[in-house]
Design a protein around this motif. Sequence first.
Motif, PDB file in Angstrom:
ATOM      1  N   SER A 203      -0.947   4.358   0.062  1.00 45.16           N
ATOM      2  CA  SER A 203      -2.002   5.065   0.497  1.00 45.16           C
ATOM      3  C   SER A 203      -1.658   6.107   1.643  1.00 45.16           C
ATOM      4  CB  SER A 203      -3.189   4.260   1.031  1.00 45.16           C
ATOM      5  OG  SER A 203      -4.210   5.197   1.458  1.00 45.16           O
ATOM      6  N   GLY A 204      -1.752   7.288   1.427  1.00 49.30           N
ATOM      7  CA  GLY A 204      -1.281   8.392   2.343  1.00 49.30           C
ATOM      8  C   GLY A 204       0.266   8.494   2.412  1.00 49.30           C
TER       9      GLY A 204
ATOM     10  N   LYS B   6      -5.488  16.845  -6.250  1.00 47.27           N
ATOM     11  CA  LYS B   6      -5.030  17.518  -4.625  1.00 47.27           C
ATOM     12  C   LYS B   6      -4.011  16.458  -4.057  1.00 47.27           C
ATOM     13  CE  LYS B   6      -9.813  19.213  -3.751  1.00 47.27           C
ATOM     14  NZ  LYS B   6     -10.960  19.072  -2.752  1.00 47.27           N
ATOM     15  N   GLN B   7      -3.764  15.405  -4.565  1.00 48.36           N
ATOM     16  CA  GLN B   7      -2.843  14.490  -4.176  1.00 48.36           C
ATOM     17  C   GLN B   7      -1.293  14.632  -4.766  1.00 48.36           C
ATOM     18  OE1 GLN B   7      -5.862  11.117  -4.865  1.00 48.36           O
ATOM     19  NE2 GLN B   7      -4.004  10.265  -4.280  1.00 48.36           N
TER      20      GLN B   7
ATOM     21  N   VAL C 192      -1.296   7.532  -7.832  1.00 47.71           N
ATOM     22  CA  VAL C 192      -2.525   8.298  -7.327  1.00 47.71           C
ATOM     23  C   VAL C 192      -3.859   7.581  -7.031  1.00 47.71           C
ATOM     24  CG1 VAL C 192      -4.174  10.349  -7.940  1.00 47.71           C
ATOM     25  CG2 VAL C 192      -1.590  10.652  -8.081  1.00 47.71           C
ATOM     26  N   GLY C 193      -3.755   6.528  -8.040  1.00 42.51           N
ATOM     27  CA  GLY C 193      -5.058   5.702  -7.796  1.00 42.51           C
ATOM     28  C   GLY C 193      -4.834   4.779  -6.644  1.00 42.51           C
ATOM     29  N   ASP C 194      -3.815   4.626  -6.279  1.00 44.12           N
ATOM     30  CA  ASP C 194      -3.758   3.932  -5.018  1.00 44.12           C
ATOM     31  C   ASP C 194      -3.563   4.796  -3.677  1.00 44.12           C
ATOM     32  OD1 ASP C 194      -2.060   1.648  -3.143  1.00 44.12           O
ATOM     33  OD2 ASP C 194      -3.110   0.551  -4.596  1.00 44.12           O
ATOM     34  N   GLN C 195      -4.068   5.857  -3.842  1.00 40.93           N
ATOM     35  CA  GLN C 195      -4.341   7.144  -2.815  1.00 40.93           C
ATOM     36  C   GLN C 195      -2.730   7.547  -2.438  1.00 40.93           C
ATOM     37  OE1 GLN C 195      -6.956   8.365  -2.320  1.00 40.93           O
ATOM     38  NE2 GLN C 195      -7.663   7.171  -4.120  1.00 40.93           N
ATOM     39  N   ALA C 196      -1.597   7.499  -3.097  1.00 47.03           N
ATOM     40  CA  ALA C 196      -0.264   7.931  -2.912  1.00 47.03           C
ATOM     41  C   ALA C 196      -0.381   9.439  -2.899  1.00 47.03           C
ATOM     42  CB  ALA C 196       0.859   7.503  -3.798  1.00 47.03           C
ATOM     43  N   LEU C 197       0.414  10.268  -2.371  1.00 50.49           N
ATOM     44  CA  LEU C 197       0.750  11.644  -2.210  1.00 50.49           C
ATOM     45  C   LEU C 197       1.902  11.892  -2.938  1.00 50.49           C
ATOM     46  CD1 LEU C 197      -0.107  12.557   1.384  1.00 50.49           C
ATOM     47  CD2 LEU C 197      -1.647  12.456  -0.488  1.00 50.49           C
TER      48      LEU C 197
ATOM     49  N   LYS D 191       3.893   9.600   1.076  1.00 48.40           N
ATOM     50  CA  LYS D 191       4.517  10.692   0.136  1.00 48.40           C
ATOM     51  C   LYS D 191       5.342  10.092  -0.603  1.00 48.40           C
ATOM     52  CE  LYS D 191       7.094  14.991  -0.091  1.00 48.40           C
ATOM     53  NZ  LYS D 191       7.833  16.054   0.307  1.00 48.40           N
TER      54      LYS D 191
ATOM     55  N   THR E 134       0.812  -1.222  -0.081  1.00 46.80           N
ATOM     56  CA  THR E 134       0.017   0.051   0.192  1.00 46.80           C
ATOM     57  C   THR E 134       0.969   1.320  -0.115  1.00 46.80           C
ATOM     58  OG1 THR E 134      -1.624   1.153   1.094  1.00 46.80           O
ATOM     59  CG2 THR E 134       0.001   0.051   2.578  1.00 46.80           C
TER      60      THR E 134
END
Length: 481
Positions: free
Chosen positions: A323-324, A399-400, A354-359, A326, A321
């Motif tokens: 997600s969240g 935004k990410q 980004v699709g996996d919620q990375a910043l 950086k 993961t």
Amino acid sequence: MVKICCIGAGYVGGPTMAMIAYKCPDVKVVVVDISTARINAWNSDHLPIFEPGLDEVVKACRDKNLFFSSDVEAHVADAEIIFVSVNTPTKTRGLGAGKAADLTYWESAARMIADVSKSDKIVVEKSTVPVKTAEAIERILTHNSGGINFQILSNPEFLAEGTAIEDLTSPERVLIGGRETPGGKKAIEALKAVYARWVPDDRIITMNLWSAELSKLAANAFLAQRISSMNAISALCEATGANVYEVAYAIGKDSRIGHRFLNASVGFGGSCFQKDILNLVYICECNGLAEVANYWRQVVHINEYQKSRFVNRVVSSMFNTVSGKKIAILGFAFKKDTGDTRETAAIDVCNGLVGDQALLSIYDPRVTEDQIRRDLALNKFDWDHPQHLMPSSPSATLKQVSVVMDAYQAAKGAHGICIMTEWDEFKTLDYQKIFNGMEKPAFVFDGRNVVNVEELRKIGFVVFSIGKPLDPWLKDLMAAA
């Protein structure tokens, strides 16, 4: 004075015409474009494209025998030789969508040439076009000629971004294709005489129209094929513990193969390779050559696979993961020494993360924040259509994603670094300083094989490099999984 006009002030038209003007001071060269902003940039101190050496060439002859203008029709009417270097984007809808070239701009240019011409013209295909395009253009010009004689030539470009001025100064070959008629042969000689001012005669190759058109598509397909071949081998290297650099070196020593275009990476980009191969696929399909079409389609498939494989490696290495977390993205251009982002592998990798919620924190020395955000907001193939030139809407701002001014800022507080462009500065960064400021474990995913893997591992990084033996950390992780 020979009068040349080029329709299209982009990556091909601008540099090529600047070199002709530079090498032929007694030839008047005018580059025209309907985009006033682009023309204004060519007339300014900040040219619209970055290419090493281009500034010096343009400024040496601008306003002497090289001119940039948005008065398209007047300069087309005045010219004897007209280069057409307009967009031939991939169609996004209708017959052949996703493969066929959209010749809307070419047809529009041909009709305009016919409308404004009062004297005989040589019309030169400079854009990369499908085989038999010249025949269609010839029909348009002939049926709207009003008694004017038009000769159509194909003069494909073979420039590599980052070395375009070097390529123009000393080209490996100049192809000129034309009709095998008295008028066609005369037109070929007229264009050949321009290039002969600085290009040796044995490098100027003349042929028929269809051979010249196909040669460009075939050349790009062969080059892309080499890259995809090495990228396919890179996956096997990682699985077996082989080193793709050593394999490529051994292969390149075979004189029948040679060493160029054997660098494994996260995937090829640029405006030509994918677009031209898909165009070639479509032409093969239209001619009933399904097996040939499938062969070339696989080159693009491997390129897409390599990018998705890279994203999967990042996610799986970081405990499945991101997600969240950086992630620093170092480089966004499709290759070093250019600000061009067309079909850059960075777009697909960034979108995947980004699709996996990375910043994401992105840094590239030559690509602006507006360009990066615009590229990440566009759909496939939209980059080559007019809306690509429009500002991205607020809703398209991700935004990410943040865009920063240097590599150290990008990496500060990051869990991982993805190197997406082989900029020289990424080889000499203070990686100890970067490591100290990152979350631990600190990961480096080198998509261009630019870092010294062993040195970074001594610092403490977990390093993944395309086609290289896996980091012990990653081996253990895979074994546990």
